[in-house]
Design a protein around this motif. Structure first.
Motif, PDB file in Angstrom:
ATOM      1  N   ILE A 149       1.635  -7.012   6.900  1.00 24.19           N
ATOM      2  CA  ILE A 149       1.035  -7.845   5.862  1.00 24.19           C
ATOM      3  C   ILE A 149       2.063  -8.862   5.369  1.00 24.19           C
ATOM      4  CG2 ILE A 149       0.013  -7.801   3.554  1.00 24.19           C
ATOM      5  CD1 ILE A 149      -0.822  -4.878   4.255  1.00 24.19           C
ATOM      6  N   LYS A 150       1.670 -10.114   5.296  1.00 27.40           N
ATOM      7  CA  LYS A 150       2.569 -11.177   4.859  1.00 27.40           C
ATOM      8  C   LYS A 150       2.444 -11.348   3.345  1.00 27.40           C
ATOM      9  CE  LYS A 150       3.561 -12.006   9.163  1.00 27.40           C
ATOM     10  NZ  LYS A 150       4.869 -11.601   9.726  1.00 27.40           N
ATOM     11  N   THR A 203      -1.536  -7.398  -2.565  1.00 27.85           N
ATOM     12  CA  THR A 203      -0.911  -7.659  -1.263  1.00 27.85           C
ATOM     13  C   THR A 203       0.459  -6.999  -1.185  1.00 27.85           C
ATOM     14  OG1 THR A 203      -2.077  -9.770  -1.079  1.00 27.85           O
ATOM     15  CG2 THR A 203      -0.150  -9.465   0.324  1.00 27.85           C
ATOM     16  N   ALA A 204       1.234  -7.077  -2.278  1.00 24.34           N
ATOM     17  CA  ALA A 204       2.557  -6.444  -2.304  1.00 24.34           C
ATOM     18  C   ALA A 204       2.440  -4.925  -2.186  1.00 24.34           C
ATOM     19  CB  ALA A 204       3.287  -6.820  -3.588  1.00 24.34           C
ATOM     20  N   LEU A 205       1.443  -4.345  -2.861  1.00 23.93           N
ATOM     21  CA  LEU A 205       1.239  -2.899  -2.757  1.00 23.93           C
ATOM     22  C   LEU A 205       0.850  -2.504  -1.333  1.00 23.93           C
ATOM     23  CD1 LEU A 205      -0.740  -2.055  -6.049  1.00 23.93           C
ATOM     24  CD2 LEU A 205       1.723  -2.030  -5.661  1.00 23.93           C
ATOM     25  N   ILE A 245       0.313   3.791  -1.818  1.00 24.58           N
ATOM     26  CA  ILE A 245       0.287   2.933  -3.004  1.00 24.58           C
ATOM     27  C   ILE A 245      -0.641   1.747  -2.796  1.00 24.58           C
ATOM     28  CG2 ILE A 245       2.229   1.449  -2.339  1.00 24.58           C
ATOM     29  CD1 ILE A 245       3.088   1.507  -5.278  1.00 24.58           C
ATOM     30  N   GLY A 246      -0.885   1.382  -1.542  1.00 24.58           N
ATOM     31  CA  GLY A 246      -1.760   0.257  -1.235  1.00 24.58           C
ATOM     32  C   GLY A 246      -3.173   0.698  -0.922  1.00 24.58           C
ATOM     33  N   GLN A 247      -3.871  -0.153  -0.192  1.00 27.42           N
ATOM     34  CA  GLN A 247      -5.236   0.135   0.274  1.00 27.42           C
ATOM     35  C   GLN A 247      -6.205   0.349  -0.879  1.00 27.42           C
ATOM     36  OE1 GLN A 247      -4.506   3.478   2.820  1.00 27.42           O
ATOM     37  NE2 GLN A 247      -2.794   2.447   3.792  1.00 27.42           N
ATOM     38  N   GLY A 248      -5.902  -0.259  -2.014  1.00 20.60           N
ATOM     39  CA  GLY A 248      -6.822  -0.236  -3.142  1.00 20.60           C
ATOM     40  C   GLY A 248      -6.622   0.875  -4.142  1.00 20.60           C
ATOM     41  N   ALA A 249      -5.762   1.853  -3.827  1.00 22.74           N
ATOM     42  CA  ALA A 249      -5.631   3.016  -4.707  1.00 22.74           C
ATOM     43  C   ALA A 249      -5.073   2.652  -6.077  1.00 22.74           C
ATOM     44  CB  ALA A 249      -4.754   4.074  -4.049  1.00 22.74           C
ATOM     45  N   SER A 252       4.043  -0.415 -14.141  1.00 19.37           N
ATOM     46  CA  SER A 252       4.777  -1.280 -13.212  1.00 19.37           C
ATOM     47  C   SER A 252       5.131  -0.480 -11.971  1.00 19.37           C
ATOM     48  CB  SER A 252       6.046  -1.851 -13.862  1.00 19.37           C
ATOM     49  OG  SER A 252       6.895  -0.826 -14.322  1.00 19.37           O
ATOM     50  N   PHE A 253       5.214  -1.192 -10.842  1.00 21.54           N
ATOM     51  CA  PHE A 253       5.532  -0.582  -9.554  1.00 21.54           C
ATOM     52  C   PHE A 253       6.773  -1.260  -8.991  1.00 21.54           C
ATOM     53  CE2 PHE A 253       0.974  -0.327 -10.266  1.00 21.54           C
ATOM     54  CZ  PHE A 253       0.757   1.034 -10.109  1.00 21.54           C
TER      55      PHE A 253
END
Length: 653
Positions: free
Chosen positions: A121-122, A147-149, A160-164, A175-176
């Motif tokens: 992912i860019k 996008t960063a997650l 942490i990504g994919q919408g969770a 904050s992450f």
């Protein structure tokens, strides 16, 4: 309510509170977690009030990982969420039997998600920003966008990504952060909420490698964190340490919890805390010489093979499931001593426990004559004789002089048979002492005990699954539970409440209860209570001499005998109606199902919203296709999950 039922409800409440805290108050996700994680852990006997629960649930990252999976499924309205049982519980969550199987399902879900999007992912500059300089080219980078997650999730192979967590980005308190090396590659991910480190994860949701934990110490040292990750400890001087590099003398204002997968971890020679000390995980390199705890001391599993030479503990000592096999002589414990499932085979001389002594599922086969304790649990042991002389002088406190001997070899009680409560369920016991006194609960479920003599003094009785039990008492001040038992008793029996599911009587008595009687199938004896509850009853006919202020019945009841008397009748979740209206409804329609229809109106505080919620949930279980439910309420108080209810969309947002 019986003591056992109350205890069970308290365990459930503690579990629900724990899971709600894990997901930061998200009630929908907490409810789903309870159906899988909570159900599995409660069925195993785990309880947050004891260390038994934390042995299973201290793997907080595992529970959070499962919550992440559920959060994505809810956000995407996964179809399996609508395939529910009669209690609106998703059937998929009810099939799991272990924590491992739930985690495996979450793992499979995220692996499928990653494999469906294999390309890197860019990101742009607006997706991340430098947050904290750790020195030597290392930084903590703040993740700002979905996008960063997603990129962090892809590189770190966690969830942490994919919408969770996308919705959490808008929360000003959350904050992450990503630990980045001089080349910009991530090595650990942190979630901060307000002033607490909620998560600190390495690749694939594992604990971060020790050297990466050490890299983050300047950040943990810089802020006033109310909660640090489990692999970081702050001492009384305010200096933070990783658990992989602790000083020889560690003093902490608060609690200490050291539990890691690293083998041969070296512990300080001296450990002191104003709160509790908990040691767990893989075997450590050494045993501390001195341990002082202002709270409890918990030593779990294989972490230590012996106790420290110098021990000072203000609260309980728990060695549940530990490999420690020997205790020092003349040991005095200020609170409880929990040895359940430990390697202890024999108790030392001079042992004094001012709280509960837990020996369940140990190889201990007898009790020393000089043992003294407030209460004792010998469940699932081969101890066959108990002398009440082991009890300390009665201090008048609740639960002192309690004996729990479930499924034990106990056959004999000697000494003064006076107890706060006594639990003999499933034991080898066959006859109660004639002068037995029990201030609270007597449990003889699933035993060969044939009689509760009239000379016995007892507050409450639980006698489930008893064949041929005779009760010589005519009254007790507490509850009576005779579920699935065959019983004879006096013509009239009085109590506070009675639970009579599946009971058969040699001769039907008259049972009077100040509070509630719950009765299921079988011939109905004479019943007199404030509330008589027939809702568990499968038989649709209710007849007999029944007198109640409130009568509670199922909607399929089609007959009420002429000797049934009640001030009002409550059908399911519906508002109460009069007995005459109930009879008229049965005569007119053949059942009480139509009592479940109508309007719910009235001022705030009459439980209208709760009744409406239960009604919608009940109707959703009928499975009628095309049903459209419209609620009118301003403002809406409840969100009903997994039901398409018009007007709830705004509530969700």
């Amino acid at each position: 309510m019986s003591a056992k039922m109350e205890e069970s409800e308290q365990r459930i409440a503690r579990m629900k509170d724990y899971l709600l805290g894990v997901v930061n108050g998200d009630k929908v996700i907490a409810e789903l977690l309870f159906y899988c994680v909570g159900r599995v852990e409660l069925r195993s006997g785990a309880d947050l009030k004891t260390r038994q629960m934390t042995e299973a649930l201290d793997m907080l990252s595992e529970v959070i990982h499962i919550a992440d999976w559920l959060r994505v499924c809810v956000n995407e309205n996964a179809t399996w969420l609508k395939n529910v049982d009669e209690q609106d519980r998703p059937k998929k969550l009810l099939k799991f039997g272990t924590m491992a199987s739930i985690t495996a399902e979450a793992d499979r879900f995220f692996r499928r998600r990653r494999s469906s999007n294999p390309n890197e992912i860019k990101i742009s500059k607006r997706d991340e920003e430098l947050h904290f300089d750790l020195g030597d080219g290392w930084w903590l980078v703040k993740l700002l966008t979905a996008t960063a997650l997603d990129r962090e999730s892809q590189l770190m192979q966690h969830c942490i990504g994919q919408g969770a967590y996308d919705k959490r980005l808008a929360d000003e308190h959350a904050s992450f952060l990503s630990l980045r090396d001089p080349f910009g590659m991530p090595h650990a991910t942190l979630e901060i909420y307000k002033d607490a480190v909620v998560q600190f994860q390495g690749k694939q949701n594992a604990s971060p490698i020790p050297k990466y934990v050490a890299r983050c110490l300047p950040y943990f040292q810089s802020g006033q964190f109310a909660g640090l990750p489990k692999n970081v400890i702050k001492d009384v001087d305010g200096v933070v340490h990783t658990i992989y590099d602790l000083p020889e003398v560690l003093r902490v204002d608060g609690r200490i919890h050291i539990d890691d997968t690293v083998e041969n971890l070296r512990l300080p020679n001296v450990i002191e805390a104003t709160g509790s000390i908990q040691l767990g995980g893989r075997p450590c390199e050494n045993t501390p010489k001195s341990v002082k705890a202002g709270g409890n001391l918990i030593i779990e599993g294989v972490v230590l093979d012996r106790l420290p030479d110098e021990l000072s503990v203000a609260g309980d000592i728990s060695l549940r499931g530990s490999i420690i096999s020997k205790l020092p002589e003349n040991l005095t414990v200020s609170g409880g001593l929990y040895l359940d499932r430990s390697a202890i085979t024999q108790l030392p001389r001079g042992l004094t426990v001012r709280g509960l002594l837990g020996l369940a599922q140990t190889s201990v086969d007898h009790l020393p004559v000089d043992l003294r304790c407030s209460s004792i649990d010998i469940s699932f042991t081969s101890i066959d004789r108990f002398d009440t002389a082991v009890f300390l002088a009665d201090d008048g406190q609740q639960n002192s002089r309690s004996l729990k001997a479930c499924s034990s070899a106990l056959t004999e009680i000697v000494g003064e048979p006076r107890f706060w409560d006594i639990d003999l369920a499933g034991s080898q016991f066959t006859r109660l002492p004639d002068n037995l006194r029990v201030n609270s609960q007597l449990n003889i479920s699933n035993t060969a005990i044939a009689e509760i003599q009239g000379t016995i003094e007892v507050f409450s009785i639980t006698g489930k699954d008893c064949a041929g039990l005779h009760i010589g008492l005519s009254e007790i001040a507490g509850s009576l539970d005779l579920t699935n038992s065959h019983v004879s008793m006096p013509e009239t029996f009085s109590c506070l409440s009675a639970f009579l599911r599946g009971v058969t009587f040699v001769a039907a008595p008259r049972i009077n209860a100040m509070d509630r009687i719950v009765f299921a199938d079988g011939p109905i004896p004479d019943l007199n209570a404030t509330t008589v509850d027939f809702r568990p009853r499968q038989d649709t006919r209710i007849e007999g001499n029944i007198s109640a202020y409130y009568l509670e019945v199922a909607s399929d009841v089609d007959f009420l005998g002429e000797n049934v008397n009640a001030k009002s009748v409550k059908v399911g979740w519906a508002a109460p109606i009069s007995l005459s209206d109930t009879r008229e409804l049965i005569l007119k329609e053949g059942s009480l199902r139509s009592a479940l229809s109508g309007f719910t109106t009235g001022p705030t505080g009459i439980l209208g919203s709760g009744t409406l919620q239960r009604a919608i949930q009940s109707m959703s279980r009928t499975g009628q296709e095309g049903r459209n439910i419209v609620t009118i309420e301003d403002p809406p108080e409840y969100f009903v999950p997994f039901v398409d209810v018009a007007g709830q969309a705004d509530r969700r947002r």
